[in-house]
Motif scaffolding. Structure first.
Motif, PDB file in Angstrom:
ATOM      1  N   LEU A  78      -4.968  11.565  -0.727  1.00 49.89           N
ATOM      2  CA  LEU A  78      -3.668  10.796  -0.992  1.00 49.89           C
ATOM      3  C   LEU A  78      -2.226  11.308  -0.455  1.00 49.89           C
ATOM      4  N   LEU A  83      -5.780  -1.351  -6.377  1.00 49.48           N
ATOM      5  CA  LEU A  83      -4.291  -1.829  -7.065  1.00 49.48           C
ATOM      6  C   LEU A  83      -3.538  -2.234  -5.843  1.00 49.48           C
ATOM      7  N   THR A  84      -3.518  -2.115  -4.783  1.00 47.90           N
ATOM      8  CA  THR A  84      -2.750  -2.737  -3.610  1.00 47.90           C
ATOM      9  C   THR A  84      -2.859  -4.046  -3.724  1.00 47.90           C
ATOM     10  N   ALA A 139       0.809  -1.299   0.088  1.00 52.64           N
ATOM     11  CA  ALA A 139       0.017   0.004  -0.139  1.00 52.64           C
ATOM     12  C   ALA A 139       0.951   1.240  -0.100  1.00 52.64           C
ATOM     13  N   GLN A 144       3.795   1.495  -1.126  1.00 51.92           N
ATOM     14  CA  GLN A 144       4.342   1.755  -2.530  1.00 51.92           C
ATOM     15  C   GLN A 144       3.702   2.188  -3.740  1.00 51.92           C
ATOM     16  N   VAL A 145       2.388   1.598  -3.386  1.00 54.75           N
ATOM     17  CA  VAL A 145       1.420   2.084  -4.431  1.00 54.75           C
ATOM     18  C   VAL A 145       1.044   3.422  -4.462  1.00 54.75           C
ATOM     19  N   LEU A 146       0.852   3.971  -3.177  1.00 47.52           N
ATOM     20  CA  LEU A 146       0.756   5.274  -2.780  1.00 47.52           C
ATOM     21  C   LEU A 146       1.645   6.181  -3.062  1.00 47.52           C
ATOM     22  N   ASP A 147       3.125   5.827  -2.952  1.00 48.72           N
ATOM     23  CA  ASP A 147       4.052   6.676  -3.322  1.00 48.72           C
ATOM     24  C   ASP A 147       4.462   6.827  -4.925  1.00 48.72           C
ATOM     25  N   LYS A 148       4.256   5.895  -5.618  1.00 46.41           N
ATOM     26  CA  LYS A 148       4.397   5.569  -6.933  1.00 46.41           C
ATOM     27  C   LYS A 148       3.395   6.057  -7.923  1.00 46.41           C
ATOM     28  N   GLN A 149       1.990   5.745  -7.420  1.00 48.98           N
ATOM     29  CA  GLN A 149       0.830   5.495  -8.567  1.00 48.98           C
ATOM     30  C   GLN A 149      -0.085   6.764  -8.196  1.00 48.98           C
ATOM     31  N   ARG A 150       0.148   7.497  -6.924  1.00 52.26           N
ATOM     32  CA  ARG A 150      -0.881   8.477  -6.597  1.00 52.26           C
ATOM     33  C   ARG A 150      -1.076   9.435  -7.736  1.00 52.26           C
ATOM     34  N   TYR A 151       0.100   9.814  -8.345  1.00 50.21           N
ATOM     35  CA  TYR A 151       0.113  11.375  -9.098  1.00 50.21           C
ATOM     36  C   TYR A 151      -0.961  11.015 -10.089  1.00 50.21           C
ATOM     37  N   LYS A 202       7.946   9.525 -11.295  1.00 52.22           N
ATOM     38  CA  LYS A 202       6.432   9.165 -11.017  1.00 52.22           C
ATOM     39  C   LYS A 202       5.444  10.252 -11.012  1.00 52.22           C
ATOM     40  N   GLU A 203       5.834  11.469 -11.166  1.00 49.20           N
ATOM     41  CA  GLU A 203       4.961  12.531 -11.131  1.00 49.20           C
ATOM     42  C   GLU A 203       4.201  12.596 -12.478  1.00 49.20           C
ATOM     43  N   MET A 209      -6.843   2.872  -5.329  1.00 52.26           N
ATOM     44  CA  MET A 209      -5.725   2.478  -4.968  1.00 52.26           C
ATOM     45  C   MET A 209      -5.754   1.225  -3.978  1.00 52.26           C
ATOM     46  N   PHE A 232       3.949   9.871 -14.671  1.00 52.88           N
ATOM     47  CA  PHE A 232       3.143   8.499 -14.961  1.00 52.88           C
ATOM     48  C   PHE A 232       1.988   9.068 -15.561  1.00 52.88           C
TER      49      PHE A 232
END
Lengths: 402, 402
Positions: free
Chosen positions: A310, B237-238, A282, A284-291, B69-70, B234, B72
């Protein structure tokens, strides 16, 4: 200040009661006795519950206490063949004493894990009557039979959040500190906790204000895990906690804990060994995919929806403050204690179901946790449960021969 | 005998190739070029694949290499805007060199993770032609571009097990040691691995005889995890590896490993941190619940089916001999190495997808495993992959400036 810690007793936050035959018939007017849940006998002497025009036989797997694993069977079992501790509060205490169980929180059987029975009933007005009777019986009879030995768990009318709030208030005033909720209301035909109309908001607000723990038993979605249609049953049975992991993630990302800072959930009979992986994932997903999710991009029909800010969500802090799990024999979970947090895990014995460790409850838990500092052991055995459920147990009984 | 172990390079068993535009058009007769997968441009200059009457735009999340990541985005991306390593084997090797990746196994993109594209095509005869072209391209062009730097992964015609066996034999003769399979064929409309008619038996027998590893990428069931209809994206995804855990349990209890002792499966991009819990749980369920399941008792419509002799099944031994997982940044998985087994875990970099650690691949893995004995590190970095895929990598390149 503290004397030596007593590590001979545990509090089990997940057990089960098979309701005794009198629960409802003792409490409804005589005219309603036939339509209230009551027991009947078939011509072979097998008893079963009758309610709302349906028969509900027991499952032998729900009453295995005292049986060896070789004897386990899902076949219906008459109450007369069950160990009395299954349905009798005083007898249960004797079984608890024998197994080192100081106190126990019991989920219902006939009403199902979160009261689905009354929600599904054709007459919901009478269903509410029966639900309140369950709560009164749980508080006034089951728990009152042995003060300080039972943590009450009450039910809410899932079909009406306003009535649910009233019932929560009524039960809180009588001493309840937790209610049963569904791990996933959607399969029951109910809105999810993310429902944009705010269906559950009154219930969550009341749980927050009354400090009533939301207890969600694995299976309380009435869903049985099924990997594929003909997957071997043992694989599906092993997969059970998959549901609980989904529940944890739903709540973590729901925003409910941000809106209701006193809200706490207990994930019952879901074990804990899967938590570290999903918590890390959770993060990692938050860190990488939230944008890109935040930019509202649509992806695989999910629409980038999210219920929480987020940018400010702290997965670990939210978990540690709000989410509690319990274990029966989860060695991996205890080996991962530092990752989960020693304040978030409680123990359970699942009496009298087929996962139960009875009569070796305290020995089993102690074997798993004995390498830990005594303060930590105490938290896992009872301290965390006492704090979460605001429960003061009775002094441990002095047993004959002890 | 061995000199000092080189821990500066890893083998990634899960990366992705975006097929270059020429794969199919170069290999079909001129008359078939328009119906073979080929690229077209829309009026905004965006390219997309066309096949079988459908358009397939790329996803930006499948080609993030080099982006922050920003940046993506799931929006379609033209090949001209991608990092060439996404689709060019020689350029990919440069990116691998930069990140400490000695060798890489790539899953397909347009054909999807196990070749669903050709299975779903309206003309399966031509689909088979195109599938074989993918395999030939993978072996003869992509892998041949840099000997010892790529582990080939081939596809099978999922719709015809006998044809699949022939294709496995053909590809094995050309040097392939692994093929892509679905983590759960049922959602694709195919029989499960438990299918009583034995649909997959010829394929499993061939995989056993040819020692072809069954590689199953997360998502190769074409299923997206969805906890409930409006669960925050999210959370879903997690939850992704929930599918992989189901796959592992399906295979463990399938009996396939007992019937085919050389059969080995790789669970790709499913991480490993959830394995210890499910392995322990599988042992407990097997220990306590198998007696009533074996008696054929019916319970919740599952009928007590099982594909394996439960009395002789050894969960840990079966896992260690037959099941392999891989990790990107799974700290919990590595912390649980003793429970999973250091011979069963490989690493991956997921280039160029959004979970990728590129260009810091080797540094990321080394940070996670540096506390382990060097022999163990070597196994995780490359030794296990070399053994499983019977692959001998090229000597690590000597880089300018190194």
């Amino acid at each position: 200040m503290t004397s030596e810690l007593n590590l001979d007793w545990l509090i089990s936050v997940d057990d089960h009661v098979l309701e005794p035959p009198n629960v409802w018939v003792d409490r409804v007017p005589a005219k309603d006795r036939d339509r209230a849940p009551h027991m009947e006998l078939d011509d072979k002497g097998m008893d079963f519950w009758v309610y709302d025009g349906k028969k509900f036989p027991s499952s032998g797997l729900s009453a295995v206490a005292g049986k060896s694993k070789e004897e386990f069977s899902p076949e219906p079992l008459a109450y007369s063949e069950m160990r009395p501790g299954c349905y009798d509060a005083a007898e249960r205490v004797k079984d608890m004493d024998r197994a080192g169980v100081l106190a126990s929180l019991c989920f219902p059987t006939l009403p199902r894990f979160c009261g689905q029975l009354f929600y599904e009933a054709s007459d919901r007005d009478f269903g509410l009557v029966c639900l309140k009777i369950y709560n009164d019986w749980m508080l006034d009879e089951w728990c009152a039979a042995a003060p300080g030995r039972y943590i009450p768990l009450v039910l809410i009318p899932l079909w009406d959040p306003q009535l649910a709030v009233k019932e929560l208030e009524r039960c809180a005033a009588k001493g309840a500190t937790s209610f049963a909720f569904s791990e996933n209301p959607e399969p029951l035909g109910l809105p999810t906790i993310h429902d944009p109309s705010g269906y559950w908001e009154p219930v969550m607000a009341a749980a927050n204000d009354l400090e009533m723990v939301v207890s969600m038993h694995v299976g309380s979605s009435s869903q049985v895990p099924k990997i594929a249609s003909n997957t071997p049953f043992m694989a599906n049975l092993t997969w059970g906690a998959m549901r609980t992991s989904g529940t944890m993630l739903s709540w973590l990302f729901s925003g409910l804990f941000q809106r209701y800072p006193n809200l706490k959930i207990a994930l019952s009979e879901g074990e804990v060994g899967w938590m570290p992986y999903y918590l890390e994932r959770a993060e990692q997903v938050l860190d990488k995919q939230r944008y890109w999710v935040q930019r509202g991009a649509t992806f695989m029909d999910h629409g980038g929806s999210t219920g929480v800010d987020l940018d400010t969500l702290d997965i670990r802090a939210t978990f540690r403050e709000h989410i509690f799990g319990c274990f029966i024999e989860d060695h991996h979970g205890i080996a991962s204690l530092a990752e989960i947090g020693e304040d978030n895990i409680m123990c359970e014995t699942d009496y009298p179901h087929s996962d139960s460790t009875w009569p070796n409850c305290i020995q089993t838990v102690r074997n798993i946790i004995s390498h830990l500092p005594e303060q930590t052991q105490y938290k896992l055995l009872r301290g965390n449960a006492e704090r979460l459920y605001r429960f003061t147990p009775a002094a441990p009984p002095v047993l004959a021969g002890a």
